[in-house]
Design a protein around this motif. Sequence first.
Motif, PDB file in Angstrom:
ATOM      1  N   UNK A 263       0.834  -1.199   0.000  1.00 50.39           N
ATOM      2  CA  UNK A 263       0.000   0.000   0.000  1.00 50.39           C
ATOM      3  C   UNK A 263       0.870   1.251   0.000  1.00 50.39           C
ATOM      4  N   UNK A 264       0.492   2.233  -0.802  1.00 51.11           N
ATOM      5  CA  UNK A 264       1.297   3.445  -0.941  1.00 51.11           C
ATOM      6  C   UNK A 264       0.849   4.538   0.023  1.00 51.11           C
ATOM      7  N   UNK A 265       1.788   5.394   0.372  1.00 52.87           N
ATOM      8  CA  UNK A 265       1.509   6.606   1.127  1.00 52.87           C
ATOM      9  C   UNK A 265       1.844   7.794   0.229  1.00 52.87           C
ATOM     10  N   UNK A 266       1.608   8.990   0.705  1.00 54.38           N
ATOM     11  CA  UNK A 266       1.972  10.168  -0.076  1.00 54.38           C
ATOM     12  C   UNK A 266       3.472  10.201  -0.343  1.00 54.38           C
TER      13      UNK A 266
ATOM     14  N   UNK B  22       4.314   7.670  -3.253  1.00 53.47           N
ATOM     15  CA  UNK B  22       3.382   7.670  -4.381  1.00 53.47           C
ATOM     16  C   UNK B  22       4.071   7.751  -5.734  1.00 53.47           C
ATOM     17  N   UNK B  23       5.200   8.434  -5.800  1.00 53.60           N
ATOM     18  CA  UNK B  23       5.857   8.651  -7.093  1.00 53.60           C
ATOM     19  C   UNK B  23       6.916   7.583  -7.322  1.00 53.60           C
ATOM     20  N   UNK B  24       6.542   6.570  -8.078  1.00 51.45           N
ATOM     21  CA  UNK B  24       7.433   5.432  -8.270  1.00 51.45           C
ATOM     22  C   UNK B  24       7.929   5.396  -9.713  1.00 51.45           C
ATOM     23  N   UNK B  25       9.104   4.834  -9.885  1.00 54.34           N
ATOM     24  CA  UNK B  25       9.679   4.661 -11.212  1.00 54.34           C
ATOM     25  C   UNK B  25       9.197   3.343 -11.815  1.00 54.34           C
ATOM     26  N   UNK B  26       9.522   3.149 -13.091  1.00 53.70           N
ATOM     27  CA  UNK B  26       9.197   1.896 -13.751  1.00 53.70           C
ATOM     28  C   UNK B  26      10.130   0.787 -13.288  1.00 53.70           C
ATOM     29  N   UNK B  27       9.625  -0.419 -13.322  1.00 54.52           N
ATOM     30  CA  UNK B  27      10.454  -1.613 -13.208  1.00 54.52           C
ATOM     31  C   UNK B  27      10.582  -2.239 -14.588  1.00 54.52           C
ATOM     32  N   UNK B  28      11.580  -3.066 -14.752  1.00 54.50           N
ATOM     33  CA  UNK B  28      11.748  -3.716 -16.039  1.00 54.50           C
ATOM     34  C   UNK B  28      10.691  -4.793 -16.241  1.00 54.50           C
TER      35      UNK B  28
ATOM     36  N   UNK C 118       2.506  13.988 -13.863  1.00 52.76           N
ATOM     37  CA  UNK C 118       2.356  14.123 -12.411  1.00 52.76           C
ATOM     38  C   UNK C 118       3.406  13.354 -11.624  1.00 52.76           C
ATOM     39  N   UNK C 119       4.138  12.458 -12.283  1.00 49.80           N
ATOM     40  CA  UNK C 119       5.106  11.619 -11.581  1.00 49.80           C
ATOM     41  C   UNK C 119       6.501  11.892 -12.131  1.00 49.80           C
TER      42      UNK C 119
END
Length: 514
Positions: free
Chosen positions: A167-170, A173-179, A503-504
């Motif tokens: 579960x994400x929090x503020x 929240x801003x995550x990068x891509x995974x391969x 937004x990210x």
Amino acid sequence: MKKIVLLICIVFTFSCNDDYLETPSLTQVAEGNFWQSEEDAYLALNGVYSQLQSRSIYGGCLNCWQGFPGFDGLGDNAFNQYKWEGPGIFMEGNYDPSRGQFTAVWNDHYRGIARVNAVIKNVKDISEDLIPAENKEALLGQAYFLRALMYFNLAVFWEDVPLITEPQTLETAYVAKNTYAEVTEQIREDLFYAIGTLPESYPANLYGYATKGAALGLFARVQLYNKQYDGPTGVLALTEQAMGLGYSLHPDYAALFKPENETSPEIVFSVRFLRGPDTNNGEIFSGTYGGSPKVDQRPMPNLVNDYYCTDGLPITESPLYDPSNKGLNRDPRANGTIYFVGDQYFDNPVRNFRGNSPTGFGMRKYIRTGPDADGNGSASEGSQDFYVIRYADIILMRAEAMAETGDVAGAMAMVNQVRARVNMPSVETVEGAVGQQEMIDIVRHERRVELALEGLRFMDLKRWGEIEEAFNRAIADPVGPYNPQYLGPRSEVFPIPQDEIDVNPNLVQHPVWQ
């Protein structure tokens, strides 16, 4: 028609308007007093199932952005006549990251992933005094299956995507891509757990929950896509296990795609729908207008021509083919999937198909022929389940793995099973003794005619490396106005929605769309 459907709307964690198993909903609940019982856990799990009913996932469309039931419009099987729904403009090369047609697919999958991550965390944390360990494992098995399904969908169409497992929090929240490889490894881990914990079946009143067979079938699909045929988690081992669980082919191919046969032993996993006086979780993929069947998804001529005649020969070779009556003497799956000129496609009032479509053909599979048994009009929401995995697909996945690993005789036996259901001649009778590459081609043909218009074509074409050839077949068809353009890698992967990039700051567009 009576149907058990999962129901959920948890106010503080999930936002949903759909219903899934008939379980009392919570209308007043505080976060502090939830996750206190097994019932709470099932209510939350049902919220994940309900997300699969979204229009952009399996709920489908008649005049809106397309979900997976319309994704045979990506390739050579179908023409998305309402091009703005997504597949049509993608095929014509008019799509870019700022357009929103596939944004809903992305967003609805990540909403489902957020829900399932909450289920996994909280079920793990619930005391075994409230939920016995065995029941917790079964709940988690379903959750891991659902997460794997959603991530596999994302991986096929977007490849590198954010892999979120908590579960994400503020702050997170801003995550990068995974391969793609990292995402696929997580999918495999989730399905390995699901296979070990899910039951083979449920009581009738719980039909629709994921089973061990569903997890095996999805794992086999993932491994087939990644060409992992051998070993304890290869396609051959997984399909062997699934085939020992009591599934069988429905005796009537055309009738299988009707509500009365939704619980056939051929159905391995489906997304359930029910639209009635007291329920509001209907689908629209089976909907049709009265003037012509399924206006926004038309079977392409090259697909229709690929169905053999009843003697097992292509239409270019068979003396049974009649170009003035194209549905005559054809593989029964053709007439179970496609409306030909003169076919009755509407029952009340009676209407016959006049060929009034850009392709000259109409979609029959899944499509209503008038008001349904629940009283829903032909163009409104209905109650048809969408089959995500069925037994014929598992047989053909095994056939493909056998063919790819050189077991021609084994692959032949698998294809013969599927053909026998519709009384089509065996491989030995028509094709005779064949080599490995011929057998691979036979299996690929069989997948096309067996699974046409079920949303799997793009996935098959992509793993076979045949998307460009599919575009060429679509280009060659006399369909207008339709102008497919193959743009290399841009025709084989969706761009990450521009809104998400904006937004990210940690999210980077797919290289071919930069």
